[in-house]
Design an enzyme around this catalytic site. Structure first.
Site, PDB file in Angstrom:
ATOM      1  N   ASP A  86       0.867  -1.169   0.000  1.00 31.89           N
ATOM      2  CA  ASP A  86       0.000   0.000   0.000  1.00 31.89           C
ATOM      3  C   ASP A  86       0.907   1.222   0.000  1.00 31.89           C
ATOM      4  OD1 ASP A  86      -2.473   1.468   0.423  1.00 31.89           O
ATOM      5  OD2 ASP A  86      -3.184  -0.335   1.429  1.00 31.89           O
TER       6      ASP A  86
ATOM      7  N   ASP B  55      -3.076   4.683  -2.323  1.00 31.44           N
ATOM      8  CA  ASP B  55      -4.184   5.104  -1.470  1.00 31.44           C
ATOM      9  C   ASP B  55      -4.666   6.514  -1.814  1.00 31.44           C
ATOM     10  OD1 ASP B  55      -5.655   4.553   1.157  1.00 31.44           O
ATOM     11  OD2 ASP B  55      -4.759   6.505   1.573  1.00 31.44           O
TER      12      ASP B  55
ATOM     13  N   GLU C 252      -6.269   3.832  -6.077  1.00 33.43           N
ATOM     14  CA  GLU C 252      -7.551   3.931  -5.383  1.00 33.43           C
ATOM     15  C   GLU C 252      -8.099   5.320  -5.705  1.00 33.43           C
ATOM     16  OE1 GLU C 252      -9.784   3.774  -1.071  1.00 33.43           O
ATOM     17  OE2 GLU C 252      -8.086   5.059  -1.432  1.00 33.43           O
TER      18      GLU C 252
ATOM     19  N   HIS D  29     -11.208  -3.443   3.172  1.00 33.81           N
ATOM     20  CA  HIS D  29     -11.134  -3.083   4.587  1.00 33.81           C
ATOM     21  C   HIS D  29     -11.955  -1.840   4.951  1.00 33.81           C
ATOM     22  CE1 HIS D  29      -8.410  -0.497   2.522  1.00 33.81           C
ATOM     23  NE2 HIS D  29      -8.245   0.239   3.598  1.00 33.81           N
ATOM     24  N   ASP D  30     -12.492  -1.138   3.945  1.00 33.39           N
ATOM     25  CA  ASP D  30     -13.325   0.041   4.226  1.00 33.39           C
ATOM     26  C   ASP D  30     -14.812  -0.269   4.094  1.00 33.39           C
ATOM     27  OD1 ASP D  30     -11.082   1.686   4.506  1.00 33.39           O
ATOM     28  OD2 ASP D  30     -11.050   2.207   2.378  1.00 33.39           O
TER      29      ASP D  30
HETATM   30  O1  TEU Z   1      -9.676   5.321   1.718  1.00 30.26           O
HETATM   31  C1  TEU Z   1     -10.039   6.446   0.963  1.00 30.26           C
HETATM   32  C2  TEU Z   1     -11.495   6.618   0.899  1.00 30.26           C
HETATM   33  O2  TEU Z   1     -12.021   7.648   1.156  1.00 30.26           O
HETATM   34  C3  TEU Z   1     -12.297   5.412   0.540  1.00 30.26           C
HETATM   35  O3  TEU Z   1     -12.839   4.918   1.691  1.00 30.26           O
HETATM   36  C4  TEU Z   1     -13.355   5.771  -0.470  1.00 30.26           C
HETATM   37  O4  TEU Z   1     -14.574   5.472   0.065  1.00 30.26           O
HETATM   38  C5  TEU Z   1     -13.145   4.983  -1.717  1.00 30.26           C
HETATM   39  O5  TEU Z   1     -12.086   5.595  -2.379  1.00 30.26           O
HETATM   40  C6  TEU Z   1     -14.350   4.903  -2.633  1.00 30.26           C
HETATM   41  O6  TEU Z   1     -15.092   6.006  -2.748  1.00 30.26           O
HETATM   42  C7  TEU Z   1      -8.337   5.071   1.912  1.00 30.26           C
HETATM   43  C8  TEU Z   1      -8.133   3.815   2.739  1.00 30.26           C
HETATM   44  O7  TEU Z   1      -8.624   2.715   2.028  1.00 30.26           O
HETATM   45  C9  TEU Z   1      -8.747   4.004   4.090  1.00 30.26           C
HETATM   46  O8  TEU Z   1      -8.658   2.852   4.882  1.00 30.26           O
HETATM   47  C10 TEU Z   1      -8.028   5.153   4.775  1.00 30.26           C
HETATM   48  O9  TEU Z   1      -8.646   5.440   5.991  1.00 30.26           O
HETATM   49  C11 TEU Z   1      -8.039   6.411   3.903  1.00 30.26           C
HETATM   50  O10 TEU Z   1      -7.678   6.146   2.555  1.00 30.26           O
HETATM   51  C12 TEU Z   1      -7.028   7.412   4.440  1.00 30.26           C
HETATM   52  O11 TEU Z   1      -5.742   7.002   4.156  1.00 30.26           O
END
Ligand code: TEU
Length: 556
Positions: free
Chosen positions: A98, A199, A256, A322-323
């Site tokens: 990551d 990320d 991402e 994980h989100d």
């Molecule tokens: O997440 C970024 C984020 O905002 C996502 O959850 C978003 O919903 C996705 O891009 C789709 O819309 C990343 C990580 O995955 C998350 O765990 C972290 O908390 C965040 O970045 C901050 O680093």
């Protein structure tokens, strides 16, 4: 379409904290991953995405990095990391890390320097602004806190952290910042890692002047993507990064990039775009977040992305991570049809165009976990929600109802290896409580049962790896008039596959002429699925599908 190893890969996402604890401290670790490499090999996956393992105060579970060049001791040492790389490579498994470079931790050396004085050489590594009308410099809301601006008394200014105050945003406008990041990336690439998941990478360019978000109410902080997602210099920055780093190695990158359309995906991950090799699709999961489960919409979104990007751009596919909620809890059924819906989504994920990413635990059909009290939660976003609702005056039970639904801890619980104490994840109390009631869902029992979700994943992964049409074939939507049904073909040269899925808990009927020359059933959610026969004298086949039944066929 260009053929590439990473298009043919089947990836597995590891959330290290919850994967396997090898040293009895309640937290998963790198040695734990090494010990489970045989398990991963037997599953058939050939790429690992490791969520952040870097040094971090873990305010956002590693998405707040305080040193990019070292491993968080809770996970092990750099020597362990080297060993993991070597052992994975020996087994033919690629490893991607990551890369969290939209922001650092507030404990990172650059930030610690930056906050010392207004003329510190690192000041401009971050966004610092003075108050406006004795308040924050603008009205941006953060993801995990009310305001995206965080006051620092020391220099009487605010710094920007669009996720939280623990995660100050790096100022990518500053060439020194970019140079430091590229050196760090190259350092990891020299180590032999096989790529990165980047990320929140489409947040790195902010609209100049950092204007207020448009507001339709008198709310003090407004949440909008407009001024920091897909900003004016984002493509320039990504191309520069690529030229100075990834281009010199045989690695792959997956961005991402939240909130994008297929059009934007073509810019970020076009076949000839020179930016990322692929971007994750989130439209279906974002839709879920806003509106809840909607099968019609899910079908529409997936079909549109499959059709519009074919031959033009490549995506990373995930139905959970994980989100997000667990697949069965989000799009399937976490109750009566848990196993069936878990299998259905395995087939769904592994028969689409794009590189599939399986989130740890989905291969045994783990559902969401819900805790009674806020004390059990660990997710920074759960605390934001809890505090906001508390302020609004809601009672505890109503607050907890929402926390249970939205906290990302729902899917971050320790992996269930066995039906023993702590699910065989650790010999001590884990950092996040295991759901005792769910321990019957575990790897050991799944391995024993030939009809388990795990064995279904194995078979499906194997089918994908053996059939290039499932990777590169054109996606052709098959019209059905029943809402719960989703059917499509994947076609490459002479090979034609047919997938039909019943995404509902009701019986559905498919009527199709597509099997005119017959077909072979390759895999089915219900193991007693028989060969299809034509109704005599009729040119079509009528196929009855039970709740969450899904069938993969090869057309003759
Ligand atoms: O997440 C970024 C984020 O905002 C996502 O959850 C978003 O919903 C996705 O891009 C789709 O819309 C990343 C990580 O995955 C998350 O765990 C972290 O908390 C965040 O970045 C901050 O680093």
């Amino acid at each position: 379409m260009n053929r590439k190893w990473w298009k043919e890969a089947v990836a597995y996402q590891i959330y290290p904290m919850s994967f396997y604890d090898s040293n009895d401290d309640g937290v998963g670790d790198i040695n734990g991953i090494i010990q489970k490499l045989d398990y991963l090999t037997s599953l058939g996956i050939n790429t690992l995405w490791l969520c952040p393992l870097y040094q971090s105060p873990n305010k956002d579970n590693g998405y707040d990095i305080s040193d990019y060049y070292s491993i968080n001791p809770v996970y092990g040492t750099m020597a362990d990391m080297d060993e993991l790389l070597q052992r994975a490579h020996e087994k033919g498994i690629k490893v991607i890390m990551d890369l969290v470079i939209n922001h650092t931790s507030n404990e990172h050396f650059w930030f610690q320097e930056s906050r010392k004085s207004r003329d510190n050489p690192y000041r401009d590594y971050y966004y610092w602004r003075g108050p406006k009308n004795s308040r924050e410099p603008n009205n941006w809301a953060a993801f995990f806190e009310p305001s995206a601006w965080h006051y620092d008394q020391r220099t009487d200014q605010y710094y920007l952290g669009v996720f939280s105050g623990y995660q100050p945003d790096l100022n990518w406008e500053n060439p020194k910042v970019r140079k430091e990041l590229y050196s760090m990336i190259n350092w990891w690439l020299e180590k032999g890692i096989d790529g990165f998941r980047l990320d929140a990478i489409n947040l790195i360019s902010k609209v100049p002047g950092l204007p207020d978000n448009e507001s339709h109410s008198n709310e003090r902080y407004v949440f909008s993507h407009k001024n920091f997602v897909d900003g004016p210099r984002v493509h320039e920055f990504i191309r520069e990064m690529r030229e100075q780093t990834f281009d010199h190695y045989d690695v792959f990158t997956v961005g991402e990039c939240g909130y994008i359309t297929p059009e934007k995906a073509k810019l970020y991950a076009g076949e000839v775009g020179n930016e990322f090799d692929m971007v994750f699709i989130f439209e279906h999961t974002d839709y879920y977040k806003e509106h809840g489960k909607d099968i019609k919409k899910l079908k529409e979104i997936i079909s549109r992305w499959q059709t519009e990007l074919h031959g033009e751009a490549w995506t990373g596919l995930c139905f959970s991570n994980h989100d997000l909620p667990r697949i069965v809890s989000m799009f399937g059924d976490e109750g009566r049809y848990r196993e069936e819906s878990a299998k259905l989504f395995a087939m769904f994920l592994l028969t689409l165009e794009g590189t599939p990413f399986i989130f740890q635990g989905d291969e045994i059909g783990m559902p969401n976990t819900y805790y009674q009290s806020i004390d059990a939660y660990r997710d920074i976003s759960a605390f934001k929600l809890y505090n906001r609702l508390k302020k609004e005056g809601l009672d505890e039970e109503s607050i907890m109802k929402q926390v249970r639904v939205f906290s990302r801890d729902r899917c971050r619980t320790p992996m269930h290896w066995e039906n023993t104490k702590n699910a065989g994840f650790s010999r001590v109390r884990p950092w996040l409580q295991v759901n005792e009631k769910q321990m019957t869902i575990n790897v050991e029992d799944n391995l024993r049962d030939p009809d388990s979700v795990l064995h279904f994943y194995r078979k499906m992964i194997d089918l994908r790896k053996k059939n290039p049409a499932l990777v590169y074939g054109e996606f052709v939507l098959v019209q059905t008039d029943q809402e719960g049904l989703f059917a499509y073909k994947r076609r490459l040269d002479e090979d034609e596959f047919f997938v039909v899925m019943n995404l509902s808990d009701q019986k559905k009927t498919l009527i199709t002429r597509d099997f005119s020359k017959g077909c072979n059933i390759l895999l089915s959610v219900y193991h007693d699925r028989g060969v299809l026969e034509k109704t005599s004298g009729m040119p079509f086949i009528t196929m009855m599908l039970r709740p969450y039944e899904a069938v993969l066929m090869k057309l003759l």
